[in-house]
Design a protein around this motif. Sequence first.
Motif, short mmCIF file in Angstrom:
data_model
loop_
_atom_site.label_atom_id
_atom_site.label_comp_id
_atom_site.label_asym_id
_atom_site.label_seq_id
_atom_site.Cartn_x
_atom_site.Cartn_y
_atom_site.Cartn_z
N TYR A 1 -38.40 6.65 47.24
CA TYR A 1 -39.78 6.29 46.91
C TYR A 1 -40.01 4.84 47.31
O TYR A 1 -39.63 3.91 46.59
CB TYR A 1 -40.05 6.49 45.42
CG TYR A 1 -39.80 7.91 44.98
CD1 TYR A 1 -40.77 8.88 45.17
CD2 TYR A 1 -38.59 8.28 44.42
CE1 TYR A 1 -40.54 10.20 44.79
CE2 TYR A 1 -38.36 9.58 44.05
CZ TYR A 1 -39.33 10.54 44.23
OH TYR A 1 -39.10 11.83 43.86
N GLY A 2 -40.58 4.64 48.46
CA GLY A 2 -40.82 3.29 48.95
C GLY A 2 -42.01 2.65 48.26
O GLY A 2 -42.82 3.32 47.63
N PRO A 3 -42.13 1.35 48.35
CA PRO A 3 -43.26 0.66 47.74
C PRO A 3 -44.57 1.11 48.37
O PRO A 3 -44.66 1.27 49.59
CB PRO A 3 -42.98 -0.82 48.03
CG PRO A 3 -42.04 -0.81 49.20
CD PRO A 3 -41.23 0.43 49.06
N ALA A 4 -45.59 1.36 47.54
CA ALA A 4 -46.86 1.85 48.04
C ALA A 4 -47.58 0.78 48.84
O ALA A 4 -47.57 -0.39 48.49
CB ALA A 4 -47.74 2.31 46.87
N GLY A 5 -48.22 1.20 49.93
CA GLY A 5 -49.09 0.30 50.67
C GLY A 5 -48.42 -0.54 51.72
O GLY A 5 -49.09 -1.23 52.47
N ARG A 6 -47.11 -0.51 51.80
CA ARG A 6 -46.45 -1.30 52.84
C ARG A 6 -45.13 -0.63 53.20
O ARG A 6 -44.57 0.15 52.43
CB ARG A 6 -46.20 -2.74 52.38
CG ARG A 6 -45.25 -2.88 51.19
CD ARG A 6 -45.15 -4.33 50.74
NE ARG A 6 -44.29 -4.50 49.59
CZ ARG A 6 -42.98 -4.69 49.66
NH1 ARG A 6 -42.39 -4.68 50.84
NH2 ARG A 6 -42.27 -4.85 48.56
N SER A 7 -44.62 -0.96 54.38
CA SER A 7 -43.37 -0.38 54.83
C SER A 7 -42.20 -1.15 54.24
O SER A 7 -42.27 -2.37 54.06
CB SER A 7 -43.29 -0.43 56.37
OG SER A 7 -44.34 0.32 56.94
N ALA A 8 -41.13 -0.42 53.94
CA ALA A 8 -39.94 -1.08 53.41
C ALA A 8 -39.26 -1.89 54.51
O ALA A 8 -39.29 -1.53 55.69
CB ALA A 8 -38.97 -0.04 52.86
N ARG A 9 -38.65 -2.97 54.13
CA ARG A 9 -37.97 -3.86 55.08
C ARG A 9 -36.47 -3.67 54.95
O ARG A 9 -35.95 -3.49 53.85
CB ARG A 9 -38.34 -5.30 54.79
CG ARG A 9 -37.65 -6.31 55.72
CD ARG A 9 -38.00 -7.74 55.32
NE ARG A 9 -39.43 -7.98 55.43
CZ ARG A 9 -40.00 -9.12 55.03
NH1 ARG A 9 -39.27 -10.07 54.49
NH2 ARG A 9 -41.30 -9.28 55.17
N ARG A 10 -35.80 -3.71 56.07
CA ARG A 10 -34.34 -3.65 56.05
C ARG A 10 -33.79 -4.65 57.06
O ARG A 10 -34.48 -5.03 58.02
CB ARG A 10 -33.83 -2.25 56.36
CG ARG A 10 -34.23 -1.71 57.72
CD ARG A 10 -33.55 -0.37 58.00
NE ARG A 10 -32.11 -0.53 58.08
CZ ARG A 10 -31.28 0.49 58.16
NH1 ARG A 10 -31.75 1.71 58.17
NH2 ARG A 10 -29.98 0.29 58.25
N ALA A 11 -32.57 -5.04 56.83
CA ALA A 11 -31.94 -6.04 57.69
C ALA A 11 -31.58 -5.43 59.04
O ALA A 11 -31.35 -4.22 59.16
CB ALA A 11 -30.68 -6.58 57.01
N ASP A 12 -31.54 -6.27 60.07
CA ASP A 12 -31.08 -5.82 61.38
C ASP A 12 -29.62 -5.42 61.29
O ASP A 12 -28.85 -6.00 60.52
CB ASP A 12 -31.23 -6.94 62.41
CG ASP A 12 -32.69 -7.26 62.69
OD1 ASP A 12 -33.55 -6.45 62.33
OD2 ASP A 12 -32.96 -8.35 63.24
N GLU A 13 -29.25 -4.45 62.07
CA GLU A 13 -27.86 -3.99 62.07
C GLU A 13 -27.40 -3.81 63.50
O GLU A 13 -28.09 -3.19 64.32
CB GLU A 13 -27.75 -2.66 61.31
CG GLU A 13 -26.34 -2.14 61.20
CD GLU A 13 -26.26 -0.85 60.38
OE1 GLU A 13 -25.15 -0.46 60.00
OE2 GLU A 13 -27.32 -0.25 60.14
N THR A 14 -26.24 -4.36 63.83
CA THR A 14 -25.65 -4.22 65.16
C THR A 14 -24.56 -3.17 65.09
O THR A 14 -23.60 -3.32 64.32
CB THR A 14 -25.07 -5.55 65.65
OG1 THR A 14 -26.11 -6.54 65.70
CG2 THR A 14 -24.46 -5.38 67.04
N VAL A 15 -24.71 -2.10 65.85
CA VAL A 15 -23.76 -0.99 65.84
C VAL A 15 -23.12 -0.88 67.21
O VAL A 15 -23.81 -0.72 68.22
CB VAL A 15 -24.46 0.34 65.48
CG1 VAL A 15 -23.44 1.48 65.48
CG2 VAL A 15 -25.14 0.24 64.12
N LYS A 16 -21.81 -0.98 67.26
CA LYS A 16 -21.09 -0.89 68.51
C LYS A 16 -21.11 0.55 69.02
O LYS A 16 -20.86 1.49 68.26
CB LYS A 16 -19.64 -1.36 68.32
CG LYS A 16 -18.88 -1.56 69.63
CD LYS A 16 -17.51 -2.17 69.35
CE LYS A 16 -16.76 -2.43 70.66
NZ LYS A 16 -15.42 -3.01 70.41
#
Length: 435
Positions: free
Chosen positions: A196-211
């Motif tokens: 259940y994400g916060p209403a009215g805005r997109s959830a933020r997540r950190a950048d991830e580098t995947v080899k």
Amino acid sequence: MALFTFKLPDIGEGISEAEIVGWHVKVGDRVEEDQPIADMMTDKATVEMESPVAGTVVRLAGEPGDQVPIGSMLVEIEIEVEGQGEVAAAPPPSDETIEAETPGEVVIEDNIPNSVRPEPVEGPSFSAALVQEQEAGFDRLSPNGDESDAPVLASPAVRARAKELGIDLAQVKPSGDRIRHADLDAYLLYGSGQGYGPAGRSARRADETVKVIGMRRRIAENMAASKRHIPHFTYVEEIDVTALEELREQLNAERGERPKLTMLPLLIVAICRTLPEFPMLNARYDDEAGVVTRHGSVHLGLATQTDAGLMVPVIRDAQDRNIWQLASEIRRLAEAARTGKAKSEELSGSTLTLTSLGPLGGIATTPVINRPEVAIIGPNRVVERPVFRGKEVVAAKLMNLSISCDHRVVDGWDAASFVQAVKKRLEAPAFLFVN
């Protein structure tokens, strides 16, 4: 004390090196005889390597994604000796996939100063952890490693990642029968209120580098080579599968102990009955030699999504199987691919590939050819829509069928004619069972 050097054995004919997909151990870990220590990938399959001796890991050959030549050091293990200059005997590994004795050599060292101890090697990356989750066992320990009345079910790879991220697994809501990497991602996005994400805005997540390693790298290389070498064209036709769906429901109602039928076995029968009229499609093209081999038997590849990436197990001699045998083989091969138990011979030698996204099939697809094959077929989602039958409007079940072909050896007319012939059999299912 003594050092045992475990060298990478010969794990397949013609294989000169293998890629490290993931480690099951790290420097400093205690290992027992026959304990899994690493997953190694060749061009054909992923092989789990087991320790031939018991001891403490002091050095690893590299990190996930590195290539290790056959016969070179994979792991160094510190073992105990029974007497001065003598090493406790250890039986060879029993893995049936390795026919030769495990190469290894022992170096006797009375004391190994801390100053020359190898630096610890970091644990597996996120991509390697996915493979470990697929192949490793799962434990029911609580997040702190102790037994608990309310256990958390997760793989060692998931636990390791959760520890690195500082996540208490007891607070993570699993989406299935155990906590997976996707559940950790959801927890990072939404916290304890997963899903259940916060209403009215997109959830933020950190950048991830995947080899990009292991299966994902193989997929990337194969797809790039296919698009680079093969001039693709795609043809799409709409098929009325109303009668076919009715037949499928009737057969399922009387199936007894036999597996439930999906659309795929019926589609495979239609393909196999049509291919003798269009031999140029059941073929493989060696573009370096300039030779096209048109195959008499249909070895049908099934593009299957797994946690490790896309795999293509093969139904051998699909033309000789009935719909129930095809349904059983589809289920068996898909399960083997998803659990990492598919044998190398079950993942090679296809002459034509079928790719289906099931309920996600969309309106149309433009699938990429599984080189060196010359065609790939993609059924799309079945939808119910109104259609005209004479002057009446009735409900019909419709499905688009896509085919991508190698334009160097297959003409557009041939591809379209093949699909039209398949359509005739699917729209009048009696043609599936008569010659």
